[in-house]
Design an enzyme around this catalytic site. Structure first.
Site, short mmCIF file in Angstrom:
data_model
loop_
_atom_site.label_atom_id
_atom_site.label_comp_id
_atom_site.label_asym_id
_atom_site.label_seq_id
_atom_site.Cartn_x
_atom_site.Cartn_y
_atom_site.Cartn_z
N TYR A 1 0.86 -1.19 0.00
CA TYR A 1 0.00 0.00 0.00
C TYR A 1 0.89 1.23 0.00
O TYR A 1 1.59 1.50 0.98
CB TYR A 1 -0.91 -0.05 1.23
CG TYR A 1 -1.93 1.06 1.37
CD1 TYR A 1 -2.09 2.07 0.43
CD2 TYR A 1 -2.76 1.08 2.49
CE1 TYR A 1 -3.03 3.07 0.59
CE2 TYR A 1 -3.71 2.08 2.66
CZ TYR A 1 -3.84 3.08 1.71
OH TYR A 1 -4.77 4.07 1.88
N ILE B 1 -9.13 0.26 -5.71
CA ILE B 1 -9.64 0.22 -4.34
C ILE B 1 -10.12 1.62 -4.05
O ILE B 1 -9.33 2.55 -3.88
CB ILE B 1 -8.55 -0.24 -3.36
CG1 ILE B 1 -8.12 -1.67 -3.72
CG2 ILE B 1 -9.06 -0.18 -1.92
CD1 ILE B 1 -6.94 -2.19 -2.93
N LYS C 1 -1.61 -1.43 -3.93
CA LYS C 1 -2.58 -0.34 -4.03
C LYS C 1 -1.78 0.95 -4.08
O LYS C 1 -1.05 1.28 -3.13
CB LYS C 1 -3.53 -0.32 -2.82
CG LYS C 1 -4.47 0.87 -2.83
CD LYS C 1 -5.20 1.04 -1.50
CE LYS C 1 -6.11 2.27 -1.58
NZ LYS C 1 -6.71 2.60 -0.27
#
Length: 308
Positions: A134, A205, A162
């Site tokens: 992330y 996302i 992400k």
């Protein structure tokens, strides 16, 4: 596991005493699944992981995993500054049945690329559950460079990233350096969903999918069908909500917008305060405009609150 489609960066519902709201969480989980999202991403930035205790994180993850009951994959945030603490929490979430673990970069300290590589490799070796990197440098002060991501993509268990940098060139670079690996790149910037898909990302996302679920999902569905104009129109329609989201601290505006759209999830947790009255008026007008244009913010049936 190859994460794909529109995955909701789910908020954490609180009651007026700022405790986890169990019924509101169940309602939101069911609404999102009925709205055809491809997964739920919990305990991220919009999920306020940074103001939840370890016990609350475990309680909330258990609640969501049980309510979801394998209908869609659950991505659980376990990141933090201490490698040992991340490993410990990751093992606990694995026992609960998380489908994947999201590990944000450490924050506060500046770390070398070797230190970051070692951090993620140790975590990946500690569990069998797939791990999603992330990257959100504006919040953490640390950027996962494409060369580092290329190294990490070769580590067993690390299946994707992400990227919330807001930079399409960064997403393109991640895709380029990992193209030989079974590795997914997902946009964490809602404004870049369609551009990222065009470049080879497998999905997004999206925090806006808490509220504009129908619109977010339609971007992906139109893109899959080659319906370019419809996909572009859906992408552009997110901008009004994104504009008002900047009028307060995360996730206060999103939570208030959901409340005004009759999706109660309570307030953000302190120190974040409720939006001011003039901001609430602006949010209200934006929600009314969406409802007038689309007549629905979720797929048919998804607005029904499931009582237990």
């Amino acid at each position: 596991m190859r994460p794909s489609g529109i995955i909701t960066a789910m908020v954490t519902p609180f009651d007026q005493e700022q405790k986890i709201d169990i019924q509101a969480t169940r309602n939101l989980v069911n609404r999102l699944i009925l709205s055809k999202v491809a997964g739920l991403f919990i305990l991220g930035t919009n999920g306020e992981f940074h103001v939840l205790s370890r016990e609350e994180k475990v309680e909330f993850a258990s609640l969501v995993i049980n309510e979801t009951n394998k209908r869609v994959p659950i991505f659980v945030g376990t990141g933090g500054n201490s490698t040992a603490e991340v490993i410990s929490l990751s093992k606990e979430m694995e026992k609960l049945g998380a489908d994947a673990l999201s590990v944000i970069t450490p924050y506060f300290l500046s770390l070398t690329e070797d230190e970051l590589y070692h951090h993620y490799k140790k975590i990946a070796e500690s569990v069998s559950t797939p791990i999603l990197l992330y990257n959100i440098p504006k919040n953490t002060g640390i950027h996962l460079s494409p060369p580092l991501v290329a190294r990490l993509a070769k580590v067993d268990n690390i299946v994707g990233i992400k990227d919330s940098s807001g930079d399409i060139e960064n997403i393109k670079n991640y895709i380029s350096v990992t193209k030989e690996e079974a590795f997914s790149v997902l946009s964490g910037s809602d404004s870049l969903i369609l551009k990222a898909l065009d470049e080879g990302a497998t999905g997004a996302i999206a925090a806006t999918a808490n509220l504009l679920t129908y619109i977010d999902v339609s971007i992906y569905k139109h893109w899959q069908k080659g319906e370019r104009q419809e996909a572009e129109e859906a992408q552009q329609s997110l901008e009004e909500l994104r504009r008002v989201l900047k009028l307060g601290s995360t996730p206060s505006i999103l939570k208030k917008a959901m409340e005004l759209a009759q999706i109660p999830v309570g307030p953000a947790r302190y120190p974040v305060l409720e939006p001011k009255s003039e901001v609430i008026e602006e949010i209200n007008s934006v929600i009314a405009a969406y409802l007038q244009k689309y007549h629905q913010l979720s797929y048919e049936g998804a607005a029904i609150h499931v009582q237990k």
